[in-house]
Scaffold this active site. Sequence first.
Site, PDB file in Angstrom:
ATOM      1  N   ILE A 124       0.723  -0.946   0.435  1.00  0.00           N
ATOM      2  CA  ILE A 124       0.179   0.341   0.026  1.00  0.00           C
ATOM      3  C   ILE A 124       1.332   1.374   0.020  1.00  0.00           C
ATOM      4  O   ILE A 124       1.531   1.393   1.092  1.00  0.00           O
ATOM      5  CB  ILE A 124      -1.128  -0.238   1.468  1.00  0.00           C
ATOM      6  CG1 ILE A 124      -1.548  -1.521   1.386  1.00  0.00           C
ATOM      7  CG2 ILE A 124      -1.857   1.225   1.466  1.00  0.00           C
ATOM      8  CD1 ILE A 124      -2.880  -1.564   2.508  1.00  0.00           C
ATOM      9  N   ASP A 125       0.541   2.167  -1.151  1.00  0.00           N
ATOM     10  CA  ASP A 125       1.514   3.004  -0.908  1.00  0.00           C
ATOM     11  C   ASP A 125       0.810   4.468  -0.989  1.00  0.00           C
ATOM     12  O   ASP A 125      -0.439   4.440  -1.055  1.00  0.00           O
ATOM     13  CB  ASP A 125       1.911   3.752  -2.085  1.00  0.00           C
ATOM     14  CG  ASP A 125       2.947   3.004  -3.217  1.00  0.00           C
ATOM     15  OD1 ASP A 125       4.018   1.637  -2.665  1.00  0.00           O
ATOM     16  OD2 ASP A 125       3.515   2.367  -4.774  1.00  0.00           O
ATOM     17  N   CYS A 126       1.208   4.997   0.027  1.00  0.00           N
ATOM     18  CA  CYS A 126       0.954   6.253   0.547  1.00  0.00           C
ATOM     19  C   CYS A 126       1.482   7.298   0.951  1.00  0.00           C
ATOM     20  O   CYS A 126       2.755   7.504   0.600  1.00  0.00           O
ATOM     21  CB  CYS A 126       0.985   6.075   2.077  1.00  0.00           C
ATOM     22  SG  CYS A 126       0.028   4.591   2.743  1.00  0.00           S
TER      23      CYS A 126
END
Lengths: 256, 204
Positions: A128-130
């Site tokens: 999950i890239d945030c």
Amino acid sequence: MRPRIIPVLLLDSRKRLVKTRRFSEEVYIGDPFNVVRILNEKEVDEICVLDINASVEERRSDLGFIAELASECFMPLSYGGGIKSVADAAPIFAAGVEKVVLGRASSDSVTVRALADSYGSQAVAACIDCRRVDNHWRVAFDRGRTLTNTDPVTQAIAVEQAGAGEIILQNIDRDGAQNGYDAGLVSSVSEAVTVPVVALGGAGDLSHLAEGLRMGASAVASGSAFVFIGRLRAVLITYPSSQDVNELFKKSGAAS
Amino acid sequence: MITIINYGVGNLSALINMFEFIGYDARIADESSRILDASHLVLPGVGAFDAAMNRLRGSRLIPSLEQAVLEREIPLLGVCLGMQLLGRRSEEGLTKGLGWIAGDTVRMQPEPSFNLKVPFMGWAGVECSPSATLFDVGSEQRFYFTHSYQMRCDHQSNIAGIHQFGGPVVSAVQHKNIYGVQFHPEKSHRFGMRLLGHFIERSR
């Protein structure tokens, strides 16, 4: 047991290892086979190899390359880049990879479930890239170029429910920054799910890794911390010895 | 020859690579004849219990495996889920296991106070029993695990090693020529190399 410390190796389009800052400014690190051999000798806990442009370039995985790389890895290997389906993942597992890392595809609960049913949850990691926008964390896709309205906690719960056995929580804003993980991000997601969360993005040295564990991560990952040395970011592949890690974690209270 | 049983489950190439690295030829086989003339058998396994057991049954290799392991006493090593398949059953599924080791597999539920997450993915030290064939008793043993379920054995004598995960968990089993390891020796550096070497040298 001791929490895992995971070097993350980024492959560019020509299969060279690079390191980025905020998902750009690629710096050449070395030949993947050389680096893997060094990490073998250092007895690393696990390595994660990501083909960072595969999705954006809509490129298929080079299975011969992956099989050759896997044959050099006497430690667990996870691999990500452009995997969209069970059909994409099957030959990657057959090539000797333990765990596939899904980016955008982790939002497709049918695919995550199908992979978990076939290979087990432990073989499916969701990355999950945030990115922080207007004081809110938001999930991004496509190397950070597509920003969604979803917050990381909601996304993490969704991928866990779909069957992912691990969440790699990547902070784009701190990619290559080497100033530590973001406590709010790591702790909020770690608390929200029961599967292991791997913190990624921000670590520059050993103390940052210990901090990540105190924030609630089950494992800590880094690109920069294991490939650069010093303020000028000279390239040197390093990895702490088992003894150093034990001492550090004991001191910081991160080991159980 | 060392024969890794191919029933469509598990990381076969990683096992082959490590055997090759420590100087042994190993082959992958999915035919009865090759199982019966093996010097050593390895039963890999990842994923869900029922899925793996159904595939093994579907491969029609079980009768020759029983003949090889129970009658001819060819040493067999079950790896990860391959170890759990040696038991009678698993909480994870409904189908029966091979039933060669008196034990059942149950889900790991560490007390919340330990703050441990399931699946356990990571390295742990293994404390081996004094009579364990595959371990170097008294030296450091560190292996890579990835599992959500643990085996419980009826007989203490079948437990070859334990690791701690909010309490003792069976990491290795042994019964006559039948061995099982919950961890992945093929992914555990020199510790795994040594264990696989011992399986070849000491198990007959």
